[in-house]
Design an enzyme around this catalytic site. Sequence first.
Site, mmCIF file in Angstrom:
data_model
loop_
_atom_site.group_PDB
_atom_site.id
_atom_site.type_symbol
_atom_site.label_atom_id
_atom_site.label_comp_id
_atom_site.label_asym_id
_atom_site.label_seq_id
_atom_site.Cartn_x
_atom_site.Cartn_y
_atom_site.Cartn_z
ATOM 1 N N THR A 133 -3.614 -2.412 8.450
ATOM 2 C CA THR A 133 -2.355 -3.130 8.669
ATOM 3 C C THR A 133 -2.475 -4.116 9.834
ATOM 4 O O THR A 133 -3.347 -3.958 10.700
ATOM 5 C CB THR A 133 -1.235 -2.097 8.972
ATOM 6 O OG1 THR A 133 -0.106 -2.774 9.478
ATOM 7 C CG2 THR A 133 -1.653 -1.053 9.993
ATOM 8 N N TYR A 157 2.322 5.660 14.073
ATOM 9 C CA TYR A 157 1.803 5.165 12.785
ATOM 10 C C TYR A 157 0.617 4.229 13.019
ATOM 11 O O TYR A 157 -0.473 4.440 12.500
ATOM 12 C CB TYR A 157 2.907 4.441 11.999
ATOM 13 C CG TYR A 157 2.369 3.552 10.895
ATOM 14 C CD1 TYR A 157 1.701 4.106 9.802
ATOM 15 C CD2 TYR A 157 2.484 2.156 10.945
ATOM 16 C CE1 TYR A 157 1.180 3.290 8.788
ATOM 17 C CE2 TYR A 157 1.966 1.340 9.947
ATOM 18 C CZ TYR A 157 1.311 1.911 8.863
ATOM 19 O OH TYR A 157 0.790 1.109 7.877
#
Length: 363
Positions: A133, A157
């Site tokens: 990401t 995360y």
Amino acid sequence: MRKTRILVTGGAGFIGSAFTRKQLENALADRLVVVDALTYAGTRERLNNIANPDALRFVHGDCSDQSLLDSLLINEQIDIVVHFAAHTHVDRSISAPDDFIHSNIHGTYGVLESLRRYHETHQRWIRLHHISTDEVYGSLPDSAATPDFPYRPSSPYSATKAGSDHLVHAYTQTFGLPATISHCTNNYGPFQHPEKLIPHVISCLLSGQSIPVYGDGLQQRDWLHVADHVEALSMIVHHNPDEAVHHISAQTSRNNIDVIRLICDLLDEYPDKGFLTIHHPRSYPAIGRSCHEAITFVKDRPGHDRRYALMPTQELESWGFRCRIPLEAGLRDTLNWYIQNGIWWKTVMDNSRSESITNKPNS
Ligand SMILES: NC(=O)c1ccc[n+]([C@@H]2O[C@H](COP(=O)([O-])OP(=O)(O)OC[C@H]3O[C@@H](n4cnc5c(N)ncnc54)[C@H](O)[C@@H]3O)[C@@H](O)[C@H]2O)c1
């Protein structure tokens, strides 16, 4: 001629299922084996009505289960593993980080160890493509991250995603694993879990609820349609890339509040008011109110990154890749999909509710 045989982890999730559908629809692979733990975020329905179903095998399993992966790599004669499986919702990572350590760290370690053992026994490597990401680079005030940017994750995360990237890199350096990593920006499109920003906004508007907007709503994100993302992933999987790290970005950076207002405009102008009245009777247009009335600013999320940005890498372009879906057109189609598929997202929300920590949107 024999085509590629792909093991897809997390293939019952939003992006993994879009990737799997594309492989089958375009007959790009002989075999797709999906391994998914079916957490609250995974649903088999995303793989229903799929083209060429005989080429697909679904295995309900956890990617930290190394003996399961060992047997699948051998018995299914896998050529490449495409690793999507992860816990992905930032809010949940703040309230309950354990699952993130498990799936994103132990899950990735399970995949890597199976690949290493396979090589040890068969003297042949199976390739890995790992999905990462833009969030691992942290908040960037003005520049766009290139693959050599330092990692500065801000949430549990993104920290666990960064950890999984480092593990992949370590296995390439230490053991010689052939692996590629792609970083992408915020995805949107059909079948996304309604806890994520765009479907969350749509589901609030269709159920007559207010939209909680974190802080001043000026956080900037680059929005990538999932169909463009899986097109790029498909190229990486089916070419023999020279670049180890790819950045996939739509280059359509917007403030969250602008995206929310655009969705409000699109729903206010939705032409089939009759359909809304029958199927979404509490929606703002059905009760004669403007969607903009739903916007409510709430306390910001701790550690909320202000801006992410990726500099697209060159190799994808050299293969002819470019994003084809402009944001407004993609949002209109996505809104339409959620209007037409109320049963799917309402069921997903009901099933997730027991695990729901907050009703607030992700970045
Ligand atoms: N959605 C985005 O905007 C976005 C942006 C950048 C990167 N990514 C990355 O893309 C990947 C896919 O994201 P998504 O949006 O499709 O996520 P998702 O939450 O929709 O799906 C994740 C899937 O992984 C499965 N899973 C979780 N833990 C597992 C485990 N231990 N073993 C097997 N399966 C497991 C879940 O059941 C689910 O089906 C993730 O790695 C995510 O970090 C997503």
